[in-house]
Design a protein around this motif. Structure first.
Motif, PDB file in Angstrom:
ATOM      1  N   THR A   1     -40.861 -98.717  -5.986  1.00  0.00           N
ATOM      2  CA  THR A   1     -40.157 -98.075  -7.094  1.00  0.00           C
ATOM      3  C   THR A   1     -40.388 -98.840  -8.385  1.00  0.00           C
ATOM      4  O   THR A   1     -40.345 -98.265  -9.473  1.00  0.00           O
ATOM      5  N   LYS A   2     -40.635-100.144  -8.272  1.00  0.00           N
ATOM      6  CA  LYS A   2     -40.899-100.978  -9.436  1.00  0.00           C
ATOM      7  C   LYS A   2     -41.701-102.178  -8.971  1.00  0.00           C
ATOM      8  O   LYS A   2     -41.373-102.800  -7.961  1.00  0.00           O
ATOM      9  N   GLY A   3     -42.771-102.473  -9.683  1.00  0.00           N
ATOM     10  CA  GLY A   3     -43.513-103.685  -9.367  1.00  0.00           C
ATOM     11  C   GLY A   3     -44.935-103.432  -8.920  1.00  0.00           C
ATOM     12  O   GLY A   3     -45.493-102.344  -9.117  1.00  0.00           O
ATOM     13  N   LEU A   4     -45.489-104.449  -8.291  1.00  0.00           N
ATOM     14  CA  LEU A   4     -46.907-104.465  -7.960  1.00  0.00           C
ATOM     15  C   LEU A   4     -47.109-105.346  -6.731  1.00  0.00           C
ATOM     16  O   LEU A   4     -46.551-106.436  -6.654  1.00  0.00           O
ATOM     17  N   ILE A   5     -47.892-104.861  -5.777  1.00  0.00           N
ATOM     18  CA  ILE A   5     -48.198-105.662  -4.592  1.00  0.00           C
ATOM     19  C   ILE A   5     -49.705-105.669  -4.351  1.00  0.00           C
ATOM     20  O   ILE A   5     -50.443-104.864  -4.910  1.00  0.00           O
ATOM     21  N   ARG A   6     -50.107-106.593  -3.520  1.00  0.00           N
ATOM     22  CA  ARG A   6     -51.495-106.623  -3.074  1.00  0.00           C
ATOM     23  C   ARG A   6     -51.515-106.768  -1.565  1.00  0.00           C
ATOM     24  O   ARG A   6     -50.620-107.369  -0.968  1.00  0.00           O
ATOM     25  N   ILE A   7     -52.552-106.201  -0.956  1.00  0.00           N
ATOM     26  CA  ILE A   7     -52.808-106.373   0.471  1.00  0.00           C
ATOM     27  C   ILE A   7     -54.134-107.117   0.558  1.00  0.00           C
ATOM     28  O   ILE A   7     -55.115-106.716  -0.069  1.00  0.00           O
ATOM     29  N   PHE A   8     -54.130-108.218   1.303  1.00  0.00           N
ATOM     30  CA  PHE A   8     -55.343-109.014   1.375  1.00  0.00           C
ATOM     31  C   PHE A   8     -55.466-109.688   2.731  1.00  0.00           C
ATOM     32  O   PHE A   8     -54.526-109.731   3.520  1.00  0.00           O
ATOM     33  N   LYS A   9     -56.671-110.201   2.983  1.00  0.00           N
ATOM     34  CA  LYS A   9     -56.903-110.996   4.179  1.00  0.00           C
ATOM     35  C   LYS A   9     -57.563-112.296   3.740  1.00  0.00           C
ATOM     36  O   LYS A   9     -58.084-112.390   2.624  1.00  0.00           O
ATOM     37  N   ILE A  10     -57.531-113.264   4.605  1.00  0.00           N
ATOM     38  CA  ILE A  10     -58.190-114.540   4.338  1.00  0.00           C
ATOM     39  C   ILE A  10     -59.346-114.661   5.319  1.00  0.00           C
ATOM     40  O   ILE A  10     -59.159-114.537   6.526  1.00  0.00           O
ATOM     41  N   ASP A  11     -60.542-114.866   4.770  1.00  0.00           N
ATOM     42  CA  ASP A  11     -61.728-114.935   5.630  1.00  0.00           C
ATOM     43  C   ASP A  11     -61.865-116.311   6.275  1.00  0.00           C
ATOM     44  O   ASP A  11     -61.042-117.206   6.052  1.00  0.00           O
ATOM     45  N   ASP A  12     -62.911-116.463   7.086  1.00  0.00           N
ATOM     46  CA  ASP A  12     -63.136-117.708   7.824  1.00  0.00           C
ATOM     47  C   ASP A  12     -63.313-118.922   6.918  1.00  0.00           C
ATOM     48  O   ASP A  12     -63.096-120.058   7.341  1.00  0.00           O
ATOM     49  N   LYS A  13     -63.727-118.688   5.679  1.00  0.00           N
ATOM     50  CA  LYS A  13     -63.945-119.785   4.724  1.00  0.00           C
ATOM     51  C   LYS A  13     -62.692-120.095   3.907  1.00  0.00           C
ATOM     52  O   LYS A  13     -62.713-120.936   3.028  1.00  0.00           O
ATOM     53  N   GLY A  14     -61.611-119.345   4.171  1.00  0.00           N
ATOM     54  CA  GLY A  14     -60.368-119.573   3.450  1.00  0.00           C
ATOM     55  C   GLY A  14     -60.257-118.800   2.141  1.00  0.00           C
ATOM     56  O   GLY A  14     -59.335-119.029   1.363  1.00  0.00           O
ATOM     57  N   ASN A  15     -61.181-117.875   1.901  1.00  0.00           N
ATOM     58  CA  ASN A  15     -61.151-117.067   0.676  1.00  0.00           C
ATOM     59  C   ASN A  15     -60.276-115.836   0.862  1.00  0.00           C
ATOM     60  O   ASN A  15     -60.320-115.196   1.907  1.00  0.00           O
ATOM     61  N   GLU A  16     -59.510-115.524  -0.178  1.00  0.00           N
ATOM     62  CA  GLU A  16     -58.705-114.309  -0.162  1.00  0.00           C
ATOM     63  C   GLU A  16     -59.586-113.121  -0.527  1.00  0.00           C
ATOM     64  O   GLU A  16     -60.329-113.178  -1.504  1.00  0.00           O
ATOM     65  N   ASN A  17     -59.498-112.060   0.256  1.00  0.00           N
ATOM     66  CA  ASN A  17     -60.226-110.828  -0.010  1.00  0.00           C
ATOM     67  C   ASN A  17     -59.207-109.708  -0.164  1.00  0.00           C
ATOM     68  O   ASN A  17     -58.581-109.300   0.812  1.00  0.00           O
ATOM     69  N   ILE A  18     -59.061-109.236  -1.399  1.00  0.00           N
ATOM     70  CA  ILE A  18     -58.070-108.200  -1.674  1.00  0.00           C
ATOM     71  C   ILE A  18     -58.621-106.843  -1.269  1.00  0.00           C
ATOM     72  O   ILE A  18     -59.721-106.465  -1.635  1.00  0.00           O
ATOM     73  N   ILE A  19     -57.828-106.135  -0.475  1.00  0.00           N
ATOM     74  CA  ILE A  19     -58.221-104.836   0.061  1.00  0.00           C
ATOM     75  C   ILE A  19     -57.622-103.705  -0.771  1.00  0.00           C
ATOM     76  O   ILE A  19     -58.292-102.729  -1.069  1.00  0.00           O
ATOM     77  N   HIS A  20     -56.349-103.849  -1.134  1.00  0.00           N
ATOM     78  CA  HIS A  20     -55.653-102.814  -1.901  1.00  0.00           C
ATOM     79  C   HIS A  20     -54.673-103.460  -2.861  1.00  0.00           C
ATOM     80  O   HIS A  20     -54.158-104.551  -2.600  1.00  0.00           O
ATOM     81  N   PHE A  21     -54.387-102.740  -3.917  1.00  0.00           N
ATOM     82  CA  PHE A  21     -53.246-103.021  -4.777  1.00  0.00           C
ATOM     83  C   PHE A  21     -52.318-101.828  -4.645  1.00  0.00           C
ATOM     84  O   PHE A  21     -52.762-100.719  -4.353  1.00  0.00           O
ATOM     85  N   GLY A  22     -51.047-102.040  -4.868  1.00  0.00           N
ATOM     86  CA  GLY A  22     -50.082-100.948  -4.853  1.00  0.00           C
ATOM     87  C   GLY A  22     -49.177-101.050  -6.063  1.00  0.00           C
ATOM     88  O   GLY A  22     -48.706-102.143  -6.394  1.00  0.00           O
TER      89      GLY A  22
END
Length: 189
Positions: free
Chosen positions: A52-73
Motif C-alpha cells: 500500500t506504501k513503500g518499495l521492496i526488492r526480491i533478490f538472491k545471493i549467488d555463490d560469490k556472495g553477490n546480490e542479484n535482484i530479481i524483482h522490485f515491488g
C-alpha cells in the motif's frame, strides 16, 4: 487502505463494497522499516503482500556472495516468493523493504477461505499471475535482445519515478551490469 485495495481490485474484476469488506477481513496490515527483511532465504514464505506504501526488492545471493535482484515491488503490486508460498518449502530468495513499507498480508489458509467466500478472487489472482508471467517473459525476452545501454535506457524510460527511489547499485544488479558501467551510462545520458 480499503479504498486503495478496492480501486486496485476493480482494475481486473468488478468487486462490490461488501466483497471488498469481506476480503479485507482476511488481511492483516504490517509495516516494515527501511532495510528490514520481510523474508529471508531458508524461511518458508507464508504470505502474499499487497504493497500500500513503500518499495521492496526480491533478490538472491549467488555463490560469490553477490546480490542479484530479481524483482522490485511498488505501491499497488502483489508480491511474494511464489515457489515457497505454494510449495511451503524454504525460500531461496530474500524480500526486503527499501523504504518504510506498509503491506496488506494474507496467508495461504485465509486466501483459500477468501476464495470460497468470494469466488471472484480466484479469477483476480489468476489474472494477476498471468500478467506477472507475461511481464517476466517480456523482461527476459527484451533483455536477451538488448545490450546493457539499451536495458538501462528502457528501464529509465519506463520507470523514471521509480528509478529515483532505488539506489543505483541495485538498478545495476537488476539490469545485470556493474555499478561502474551504470555510472558511465548515466554520465552519457
Amino acid at each position: 487502505m480499503k479504498k486503495q485495495l478496492h480501486t486496485y481490485l476493480n482494475r481486473y474484476v468488478s468487486f462490490s463494497e461488501e466483497e471488498v469488506n469481506s476480503f479485507f477481513d482476511y488481511l492483516t496490515v504490517q509495516t516494515f522499516q527501511k532495510k528490514e527483511f520481510i523474508l529471508k532465504e531458508g524461511d518458508v514464505c507464508k504470505m502474499k503482500f499487497f504493497i500500500t506504501k513503500g518499495l521492496i526488492r526480491i533478490f538472491k545471493i549467488d555463490d560469490k556472495g553477490n546480490e542479484n535482484i530479481i524483482h522490485f515491488g511498488i505501491e499497488n503490486w502483489w508480491m511474494t516468493n511464489m515457489e515457497s508460498f505454494i510449495t511451503e518449502q524454504p525460500s531461496l530468495l530474500y524480500i526486503q523493504a527499501l523504504e518504510e513499507t506498509t503491506v496488506l498480508t494474507i496467508n495461504k489458509a485465509n486466501l483459500e477461505k477468501a476464495y470460497a467466500v468470494i469466488p471472484k478472487l480466484e479469477r483476480l489472482f489468476r489474472i494477476i499471475t498471468e500478467k506477472m508471467v507475461i511481464a517476466i517473459e517480456r523482461k527476459n525476452e527484451h533483455y536477451l535482445k538488448m545490450n546493457s545501454k539499451e536495458r538501462y535506457r528502457g528501464f529509465i524510460d519506463e520507470l523514471k519515478d521509480f528509478s529515483q527511489r532505488v539506489p543505483q547499485y541495485m538498478i545495476a544488479s537488476y539490469l545485470h551490469i556493474t555499478p561502474e558501467y551504470l555510472s558511465e551510462l548515466r554520465k552519457t545520458k
